[in-house]
Enzyme design. Sequence first.
Site, PDB file in Angstrom:
ATOM      1  N   LYS A 141       0.591  -9.782  -6.775  1.00 52.28           N
ATOM      2  CA  LYS A 141      -0.842  -9.597  -6.957  1.00 52.28           C
ATOM      3  C   LYS A 141      -1.672 -10.756  -6.433  1.00 52.28           C
ATOM      4  O   LYS A 141      -2.865 -10.606  -6.164  1.00 52.28           O
ATOM      5  CB  LYS A 141      -1.160  -9.366  -8.436  1.00 52.28           C
ATOM      6  CG  LYS A 141      -0.622  -8.053  -8.970  1.00 52.28           C
ATOM      7  CD  LYS A 141      -1.091  -7.803 -10.390  1.00 52.28           C
ATOM      8  CE  LYS A 141      -0.606  -6.451 -10.892  1.00 52.28           C
ATOM      9  NZ  LYS A 141      -1.111  -6.151 -12.251  1.00 52.28           N
ATOM     10  N   LYS A 223       6.494   4.688  -3.027  1.00 55.84           N
ATOM     11  CA  LYS A 223       6.255   5.455  -4.243  1.00 55.84           C
ATOM     12  C   LYS A 223       4.791   5.888  -4.299  1.00 55.84           C
ATOM     13  O   LYS A 223       3.911   5.222  -3.749  1.00 55.84           O
ATOM     14  CB  LYS A 223       6.567   4.609  -5.484  1.00 55.84           C
ATOM     15  CG  LYS A 223       8.033   4.354  -5.711  1.00 55.84           C
ATOM     16  CD  LYS A 223       8.272   3.522  -6.947  1.00 55.84           C
ATOM     17  CE  LYS A 223       7.844   4.232  -8.205  1.00 55.84           C
ATOM     18  NZ  LYS A 223       8.159   3.475  -9.432  1.00 55.84           N
ATOM     19  N   LYS A 226      -1.451   4.600  -7.545  1.00 56.47           N
ATOM     20  CA  LYS A 226      -2.908   4.675  -7.609  1.00 56.47           C
ATOM     21  C   LYS A 226      -3.558   3.469  -6.944  1.00 56.47           C
ATOM     22  O   LYS A 226      -4.768   3.454  -6.737  1.00 56.47           O
ATOM     23  CB  LYS A 226      -3.387   4.807  -9.051  1.00 56.47           C
ATOM     24  CG  LYS A 226      -3.097   3.636  -9.960  1.00 56.47           C
ATOM     25  CD  LYS A 226      -3.638   3.940 -11.353  1.00 56.47           C
ATOM     26  CE  LYS A 226      -3.355   2.798 -12.325  1.00 56.47           C
ATOM     27  NZ  LYS A 226      -3.875   3.092 -13.688  1.00 56.47           N
TER      28      LYS A 226
END
Length: 370
Positions: A141, A223, A226
């Site tokens: 992140k 995968k 969102k």
Amino acid sequence: MKIFWNRTLHRFCSTKYFSTHATESISKYPRRIFSGIQPTGAIHLGNYLGAIAQWVKLQNEGENIILSIADLHSMTLPHDPKKLRTNILEMTATLLGCGIDPTKTVLFQQSTVPEHTQISWCLGCICTMPRLSHLPQYKEKSKDLKDIPLGLFIYPVLQAADILTYKATHVPVGEDQVQQIQLSQELARMFNSRFGDTFPIPHAIITGSEYARLRSLRDPAKKMSKSDPDPKSRICITDKPEDIVRNIKKAVTDFTSQVTFDPEERPGVSNLISIHSFVTNEPVDKICRDVQNFNTGQYKLIVADAVVEYLRPIQERISHYLSDERHLLEVLKNGQEEASEISSKHWEEVQHKLGLKFKIRKQEKIKTHG
């Protein structure tokens, strides 16, 4: 919602219990399951089957479940306060629409229970910076950030506090998320070793590998997520029927027209078959036999229709709950009261263990003579 789930949960929501330290007994603590979800946008089909369905199944099996809408975690990166308020209510409505029953599951908003942040601070004082800096979530992140918020660095400690605040013994996670509770296990051991037995060592409940079969519609090597910037890469459970049809029609497949299931050689078509299998509860082999006279273009429309019908009743329930904001707030308030009743007792114990709270001794009356 219970009626809707009966057909699909038995096959697709089976679990196996897993612990990196299976020899550690947690029998002295009552079995309690904790999980949380960030209010950061619509839930896609993979989230729905891999997480929410797991919670509904455990709930309906009579498990003791505490479920947090993790709004504090959604603040680790810049956010819009107005959007966050909307997302909290939408997530509450989504969970209710998917089958979470607040009379069976404690459903609450994380920030309304102060013990989360209080215990997080205490755990942060025994955790180290090198340990946090090696966590893969932090590396992923922060890789594109010039200035890294402190919250992003220490959020795994808050995540551990979320679990330990309720003395949770089990946490449902995917096979690729086991490492996320390892810090919770380490901090529980460290605290118990330094200050006395206080927390159970939380164990992971691993969801079945079936959920890993749901891939991005635009890049089946990845995968479904969102966080993907392309909204056509996923199917969100609140998508309009026309958007579902559009996204599936644009799904990446290959140049072979026949519909066959081969995840290695034909990941795009196999992904559509997996989605079709999930929403119809039909075996993959049967689906392939039934559509052997259709090409992939025609098959996409069959899948789209099946998904639209599968999600329709869920969407209707979500819309119903969203139309009654007062009810949503009442659900969260009731959940907060239930969560606080549990967390406050555990926080008091932590305070005593750390020397933050005094035990008041009754003074003996002094007898006087004369």
